[in-house]
Design a protein around this motif. Structure first.
Motif, mmCIF file in Angstrom:
data_model
loop_
_atom_site.group_PDB
_atom_site.id
_atom_site.type_symbol
_atom_site.label_atom_id
_atom_site.label_comp_id
_atom_site.label_asym_id
_atom_site.label_seq_id
_atom_site.Cartn_x
_atom_site.Cartn_y
_atom_site.Cartn_z
ATOM 1 N N SER A 162 0.838 -1.213 0.000
ATOM 2 C CA SER A 162 0.000 0.000 0.000
ATOM 3 C C SER A 162 0.871 1.259 0.000
ATOM 4 O O SER A 162 0.398 2.344 -0.352
ATOM 5 C CB SER A 162 -0.919 0.012 1.223
ATOM 6 O OG SER A 162 -1.679 -1.163 1.278
ATOM 7 N N GLU A 203 6.918 -14.295 8.074
ATOM 8 C CA GLU A 203 8.311 -14.034 7.704
ATOM 9 C C GLU A 203 8.592 -12.571 7.960
ATOM 10 O O GLU A 203 7.657 -11.759 7.991
ATOM 11 C CB GLU A 203 8.511 -14.322 6.202
ATOM 12 C CG GLU A 203 9.248 -15.600 5.885
ATOM 13 C CD GLU A 203 10.723 -15.553 6.250
ATOM 14 O OE1 GLU A 203 11.160 -14.566 6.881
ATOM 15 O OE2 GLU A 203 11.438 -16.505 5.940
ATOM 16 N N GLN A 227 3.730 -9.182 -1.276
ATOM 17 C CA GLN A 227 2.304 -8.919 -1.482
ATOM 18 C C GLN A 227 2.072 -8.525 -2.935
ATOM 19 O O GLN A 227 3.010 -8.143 -3.641
ATOM 20 C CB GLN A 227 1.833 -7.755 -0.590
ATOM 21 C CG GLN A 227 1.860 -8.058 0.898
ATOM 22 C CD GLN A 227 1.340 -6.887 1.730
ATOM 23 O OE1 GLN A 227 1.294 -5.746 1.268
ATOM 24 N NE2 GLN A 227 0.974 -7.179 2.969
ATOM 25 N N GLU A 237 -0.657 -6.005 -4.654
ATOM 26 C CA GLU A 237 -1.780 -5.110 -4.351
ATOM 27 C C GLU A 237 -2.433 -4.645 -5.641
ATOM 28 O O GLU A 237 -1.802 -4.597 -6.699
ATOM 29 C CB GLU A 237 -1.230 -3.894 -3.582
ATOM 30 C CG GLU A 237 -2.294 -2.930 -3.144
ATOM 31 C CD GLU A 237 -1.993 -2.355 -1.768
ATOM 32 O OE1 GLU A 237 -1.192 -2.946 -1.028
ATOM 33 O OE2 GLU A 237 -2.582 -1.314 -1.432
ATOM 34 N N PHE A 282 -8.823 -1.476 8.122
ATOM 35 C CA PHE A 282 -7.588 -0.861 7.637
ATOM 36 C C PHE A 282 -7.857 0.629 7.561
ATOM 37 O O PHE A 282 -8.934 1.031 7.116
ATOM 38 C CB PHE A 282 -7.212 -1.385 6.232
ATOM 39 C CG PHE A 282 -6.899 -2.844 6.242
ATOM 40 C CD1 PHE A 282 -5.672 -3.310 6.659
ATOM 41 C CD2 PHE A 282 -7.858 -3.767 5.857
ATOM 42 C CE1 PHE A 282 -5.400 -4.661 6.708
ATOM 43 C CE2 PHE A 282 -7.596 -5.119 5.895
ATOM 44 C CZ PHE A 282 -6.359 -5.567 6.323
ATOM 45 N N CYS A 330 -9.122 -6.319 1.864
ATOM 46 C CA CYS A 330 -9.508 -5.415 0.774
ATOM 47 C C CYS A 330 -10.505 -4.385 1.281
ATOM 48 O O CYS A 330 -10.883 -4.412 2.449
ATOM 49 C CB CYS A 330 -10.112 -6.212 -0.372
ATOM 50 S SG CYS A 330 -11.461 -7.289 0.144
ATOM 51 N N ARG A 380 1.507 -16.653 0.968
ATOM 52 C CA ARG A 380 0.416 -17.508 1.474
ATOM 53 C C ARG A 380 -0.293 -18.192 0.315
ATOM 54 O O ARG A 380 -0.751 -19.325 0.425
ATOM 55 C CB ARG A 380 -0.577 -16.660 2.288
ATOM 56 C CG ARG A 380 0.114 -15.926 3.422
ATOM 57 C CD ARG A 380 -0.425 -16.318 4.795
ATOM 58 N NE ARG A 380 0.436 -15.772 5.843
ATOM 59 C CZ ARG A 380 0.091 -14.810 6.673
ATOM 60 N NH1 ARG A 380 -1.113 -14.272 6.590
ATOM 61 N NH2 ARG A 380 0.940 -14.397 7.603
HETATM 62 C C1 FA5 Z 1 -1.927 -5.168 4.522
HETATM 63 O O1 FA5 Z 1 -0.731 -5.193 4.458
HETATM 64 C C2 FA5 Z 1 -2.750 -4.155 3.708
HETATM 65 N N1 FA5 Z 1 -1.883 -3.188 3.166
HETATM 66 C C3 FA5 Z 1 -3.511 -4.922 2.642
HETATM 67 C C4 FA5 Z 1 -4.604 -4.128 2.006
HETATM 68 C C5 FA5 Z 1 -4.395 -3.546 0.766
HETATM 69 C C6 FA5 Z 1 -5.822 -3.965 2.646
HETATM 70 C C7 FA5 Z 1 -5.362 -2.781 0.168
HETATM 71 C C8 FA5 Z 1 -6.819 -3.232 2.042
HETATM 72 C C9 FA5 Z 1 -6.592 -2.654 0.822
HETATM 73 P P1 FA5 Z 1 -2.094 -7.242 6.049
HETATM 74 O O2 FA5 Z 1 -1.220 -6.703 7.102
HETATM 75 O O3 FA5 Z 1 -3.262 -8.046 6.502
HETATM 76 O O4 FA5 Z 1 -2.706 -6.064 5.109
HETATM 77 O O5 FA5 Z 1 -1.260 -8.079 4.999
HETATM 78 C C10 FA5 Z 1 -1.819 -8.521 3.810
HETATM 79 C C11 FA5 Z 1 -1.368 -9.926 3.520
HETATM 80 O O6 FA5 Z 1 0.037 -9.965 3.512
HETATM 81 C C12 FA5 Z 1 -1.808 -10.939 4.574
HETATM 82 O O7 FA5 Z 1 -3.090 -11.426 4.306
HETATM 83 C C13 FA5 Z 1 -0.760 -11.998 4.419
HETATM 84 O O8 FA5 Z 1 -1.089 -12.867 3.358
HETATM 85 C C14 FA5 Z 1 0.477 -11.216 4.026
HETATM 86 N N2 FA5 Z 1 1.340 -10.982 5.189
HETATM 87 C C15 FA5 Z 1 1.238 -10.040 6.138
HETATM 88 N N3 FA5 Z 1 2.214 -10.160 7.050
HETATM 89 C C16 FA5 Z 1 2.965 -11.209 6.666
HETATM 90 C C17 FA5 Z 1 4.142 -11.845 7.191
HETATM 91 N N4 FA5 Z 1 4.770 -11.407 8.260
HETATM 92 N N5 FA5 Z 1 4.625 -12.909 6.528
HETATM 93 C C18 FA5 Z 1 4.009 -13.361 5.408
HETATM 94 N N6 FA5 Z 1 2.934 -12.813 4.853
HETATM 95 C C19 FA5 Z 1 2.395 -11.741 5.486
#
Ligand code: FA5
Length: 343
Positions: free
Chosen positions: A172, A205, A210, A212, A250, A285, A314
């Motif tokens: 993001s 990790e 990601q 996006e 979020f 989302c 994931r």
């Molecule tokens: C976010 O990072 C938001 N920026 C996502 C988002 C984008 C929401 C646009 C709304 C609109 P979150 O912290 O939940 O969201 O991380 C998103 C995904 O990144 C998680 O579902 C997971 O699949 C992955 N993720 C997050 N942290 C980790 C981690 N430490 N290790 C591996 N995968 C991770």
């Protein structure tokens, strides 16, 4: 004239039988069809042919010319094929039974998934953008509505650099730059490496990926978000995929959701991938917060948008049945090279 032509044709035929190189073919072409060639010379007599015979004689000469050219070309093709066969037979023997010394690598399973997802989104009119790994505090937090001292900053344990910048904690962080780069309507995806200073376990990790996506247009709705995600997932898993939304939070989306997919491996009946729940939590989302649009110079009265943030690691774990995310960064070739990500 007919006799002369026949003589030339016979001569050409005999000569061709003795020729063994393409250079000799070209010499013969010049001798018969060149500027002062035998047949070319006969064309000069056309002036003396009475008008009522001109058509007939002209045809004879043109036919002869074409015939000679055809013969020479056929001979050239024959010689070329022979030369190739000789090359293969004599000098360029390849022993296909010899073991090769080179070990051929392959793409990392995460890269394979990323490319597959990119292809699907490209086919739906999205551009693929790149993002920085080192980001300003503004882009990573403030631009996406996480102001100073906002508790949401604690949600993501951040690696801070001495100069006040951060290792991007989420993709993001690229939103503001991309929303500014294009004028709506915008459809963009941006995969990238993210970093979080968190305790590692099988699902977390400190370095992960990601992917996006943002869609900005007049009257974008949650329906658009569901449509694009379902399309992408159905193409990736090569079957109709059902999704559901649960409320989420979020600061950069309002409303925010967690999108789950009905487990594509057991069709929701329950299996080890979905931990017998029938659903897999896949992707946060939501509708882009009006403040985020404003920060990017987009009028939220005129435009709305939605965004999603897929966790690529994931997605790979789910697809390839890997239980521990740390394997993906381990460089463990024994494990990495056995994945066959063909859904
Ligand atoms: C976010 O990072 C938001 N920026 C996502 C988002 C984008 C929401 C646009 C709304 C609109 P979150 O912290 O939940 O969201 O991380 C998103 C995904 O990144 C998680 O579902 C997971 O699949 C992955 N993720 C997050 N942290 C980790 C981690 N430490 N290790 C591996 N995968 C991770």
């Amino acid at each position: 004239m007919q006799e002369k032509i026949e003589k030339i044709l016979n001569y050409t035929k005999e000569k061709l039988n003795t020729i063994t190189s393409s250079a000799a073919c070209q010499d013969l072409r010049v001798e018969i069809l060149g500027k002062s060639g035998e047949i070319t010379n006969l064309f000069r007599f056309m002036r003396e042919v009475p008008p009522e015979k001109k058509g007939e004689v002209g045809k004879l000469l043109n036919d002869a010319k074409q015939q000679v050219e055809g013969w020479i070309q056929a001979k050239e093709a024959f010689i070329a094929e022979q030369e190739l066969n000789n090359q293969i037979k004599n000098s360029e023997k390849i022993d296909i039974t010899l073991p090769t010394k080179e070990v051929c690598g392959s793409l990392h399973p995460r890269t394979i998934i990323q490319k597959q997802i990119e292809d699907v989104f490209i086919s739906m009119g999205f551009v693929v953008e790149d993002g920085n790994e080192i980001e300003t505090e503004y882009n990573n937090f403030t631009a996406v509505n996480v102001p100073q001292n906002h508790p949401a900053r604690d949600m993501q344990d951040t690696f801070w650099l001495d100069n006040g910048q951060v290792l991007k904690t989420h993709t993001s962080a690229s939103q503001n730059r991309i929303l500014r780069k294009y004028t709506p309507p915008i459809r963009a995806i941006f995969p990238g490496r993210c970093f979080r200073n968190e305790s590692l376990d099988a699902g977390h990790e400190n370095t992960f990926f990601q992917l996006e996506g943002v869609i900005v247009d007049k009257e974008v709705s949650v329906g658009n978000l569901i449509y694009f995600m379902k399309e992408m997932l159905s193409k990736i898993f090569k079957k109709e995929i059902e999704v559901r939304l649960r409320p989420g939070f979020f600061p950069f989306t309002e409303p925010s959701f967690e999108m789950d997919v009905r487990c594509p491996f057991c069709d929701g009946k329950g299996c080890s991938t979905c931990k017998n729940g029938g659903w897999i939590e896949l992707c946060p989302c939501g509708m882009i917060h009006p403040q985020v649009l404003k920060n990017a110079g987009i009028n939220p009265e005129e435009y709305s948008g939605c965004a999603f943030g897929l966790g690529l690691d994931r997605m790979v774990m789910m697809s390839a049945g890997i239980n521990d995310i740390r394997e993906l960064n381990s460089g463990n070739l024994k494990l990495l090279k056995q994945f066959k990500l063909d859904f």
